[in-house]
Design a protein around this motif. Structure first.
Motif, PDB file in Angstrom:
ATOM      1  N   CYS A  48       0.839  -1.192   0.000  1.00 42.54           N
ATOM      2  CA  CYS A  48       0.000   0.000   0.000  1.00 42.54           C
ATOM      3  C   CYS A  48       0.876   1.245   0.000  1.00 42.54           C
ATOM      4  O   CYS A  48       1.917   1.264   0.618  1.00 42.54           O
ATOM      5  N   SER A  49       0.429   2.275  -0.696  1.00 41.45           N
ATOM      6  CA  SER A  49       1.161   3.534  -0.674  1.00 41.45           C
ATOM      7  C   SER A  49       1.180   4.065   0.747  1.00 41.45           C
ATOM      8  O   SER A  49       0.201   3.944   1.471  1.00 41.45           O
TER       9      SER A  49
ATOM     10  N   GLY B 133       0.901  -1.159  -6.610  1.00 42.30           N
ATOM     11  CA  GLY B 133       0.420   0.167  -6.986  1.00 42.30           C
ATOM     12  C   GLY B 133       1.372   0.880  -7.927  1.00 42.30           C
ATOM     13  O   GLY B 133       2.580   0.679  -7.870  1.00 42.30           O
TER      14      GLY B 133
ATOM     15  N   ASN C 238       0.396   4.346  -9.096  1.00 43.27           N
ATOM     16  CA  ASN C 238       0.134   5.788  -9.039  1.00 43.27           C
ATOM     17  C   ASN C 238       0.980   6.372  -7.910  1.00 43.27           C
ATOM     18  O   ASN C 238       0.570   6.408  -6.760  1.00 43.27           O
ATOM     19  N   ARG C 239       2.192   6.770  -8.247  1.00 37.85           N
ATOM     20  CA  ARG C 239       3.119   7.265  -7.222  1.00 37.85           C
ATOM     21  C   ARG C 239       3.270   8.780  -7.297  1.00 37.85           C
ATOM     22  O   ARG C 239       2.980   9.393  -8.302  1.00 37.85           O
TER      23      ARG C 239
ATOM     24  N   ASP D  90      -1.788  12.909  -7.354  1.00 39.31           N
ATOM     25  CA  ASP D  90      -1.189  11.558  -7.350  1.00 39.31           C
ATOM     26  C   ASP D  90      -1.837  10.684  -6.266  1.00 39.31           C
ATOM     27  O   ASP D  90      -2.139   9.515  -6.485  1.00 39.31           O
TER      28      ASP D  90
ATOM     29  N   GLU E 261      -4.089   7.210  -6.707  1.00 42.97           N
ATOM     30  CA  GLU E 261      -3.854   5.921  -6.038  1.00 42.97           C
ATOM     31  C   GLU E 261      -5.086   5.507  -5.226  1.00 42.97           C
ATOM     32  O   GLU E 261      -5.468   4.335  -5.204  1.00 42.97           O
ATOM     33  N   CYS E 262      -5.729   6.484  -4.606  1.00 43.00           N
ATOM     34  CA  CYS E 262      -6.966   6.178  -3.866  1.00 43.00           C
ATOM     35  C   CYS E 262      -8.024   5.640  -4.825  1.00 43.00           C
ATOM     36  O   CYS E 262      -8.742   4.688  -4.495  1.00 43.00           O
TER      37      CYS E 262
ATOM     38  N   ARG F 132      -7.547   4.041  -7.580  1.00 41.51           N
ATOM     39  CA  ARG F 132      -7.171   2.671  -7.956  1.00 41.51           C
ATOM     40  C   ARG F 132      -7.562   1.690  -6.834  1.00 41.51           C
ATOM     41  O   ARG F 132      -8.071   0.595  -7.097  1.00 41.51           O
TER      42      ARG F 132
END
Ligand code: FE2
Ligand code: FE2
Length: 225
Positions: A6-7, A22, A24-25, A31, A35-36, A38
């Motif tokens: 998880c990011s 993940g 989406n960095r 950004d 990621e959220c 996704r």
């Protein structure tokens, strides 16, 4: 079990088994929202998978219906958060999940304990925090509307946990409990991660102090046994 890392700024969402890493960095709010989005999309797949698993193991129909309802709610979250990310110029990458096939009740109970009783329960608290603290009015409104659904998902996780544990033997129940305790310990470490200022101010993400306080609030919520 979910394998995605998880990011660090978004330690929540219900990740399905087989979710790819993940992609989406970045440190901007766009950004983070990408990621959220996704992870919200991954949550749709997770609840569909849960509904199939519950059906296959003879769970009460009401639990299956609640899992399908949660999948529909996650679809709305994914659209809402993706739209917020794109408005900030971020590119949203779709969640990719590998085929997992049928799973044992213990595997389902373990995933539910880790991803639902710990991950989504903490995610619900973060969403509620964002829904009141984000300075960006669009982000604040979006999360204020998402948080009540996430509370339903946290309660569903608790109810799936109760049902699954009633069907498992004592050794398996002990392993599920240990997996949950490990997830809580990992989360206790992660809530100390520094969050970029833009995410705290505009996105309403809890800073370290607030993250620790939210973590401590989890005790009377569905993770308690
Ligand atoms: Fe969600
Ligand atoms: Fe959720």
């Amino acid at each position: 079990m979910a394998t995605a890392k998880c990011s660090w700024w978004y330690i929540c969402g219900r990740r399905p088994a087989g979710l790819r890493e993940g992609v989406n960095r970045g440190d901007t709010l766009g950004d983070a929202l990408a990621e959220c989005a996704r992870l919200e999309q991954a949550s749709i797949l997770s609840f569909r998978q849960l509904a199939n698993d519950l059906r296959a193991h003879g769970a009460p129909k009401k639990l299956v219906r609640r899992a399908l309802r949660a999948a529909r709610q996650e679809a709305r979250h994914a659209r809402t958060v993706a739209s917020l990310a794109r408005r900030r110029g971020a590119r949203v990458t779709r969640a990719v999940v590998a085929e997992t096939g049928s799973r044992s009740l213990e595997a389902i109970a373990t995933e539910n304990a880790v991803e639902g009783c710990v991950g989504e329960t903490y995610g619900m608290l973060v969403a509620a925090w964002q829904g009141t603290h984000a300075r960006d009015p669009q982000v604040r409104a979006a999360y204020a509307s998402i948080a009540p659904d996430e509370l339903e998902h946290a309660i569903l996780a608790r109810d799936v946990d109760t049902w699954a544990r009633s069907k498992l033997g004592s050794s398996a129940r002990g392993r599920v409990q240990r997996a949950k305790a490990t997830a809580l310990t990992r989360l206790a470490v992660r809530v100390h991660s520094r969050v970029p200022r833009e995410l705290v101010e505009q996105g309403g993400m809890p800073n370290v102090e607030a993250s620790v306080a939210l973590y401590e609030l989890m005790a009377p919520l569905p993770t308690r046994r």
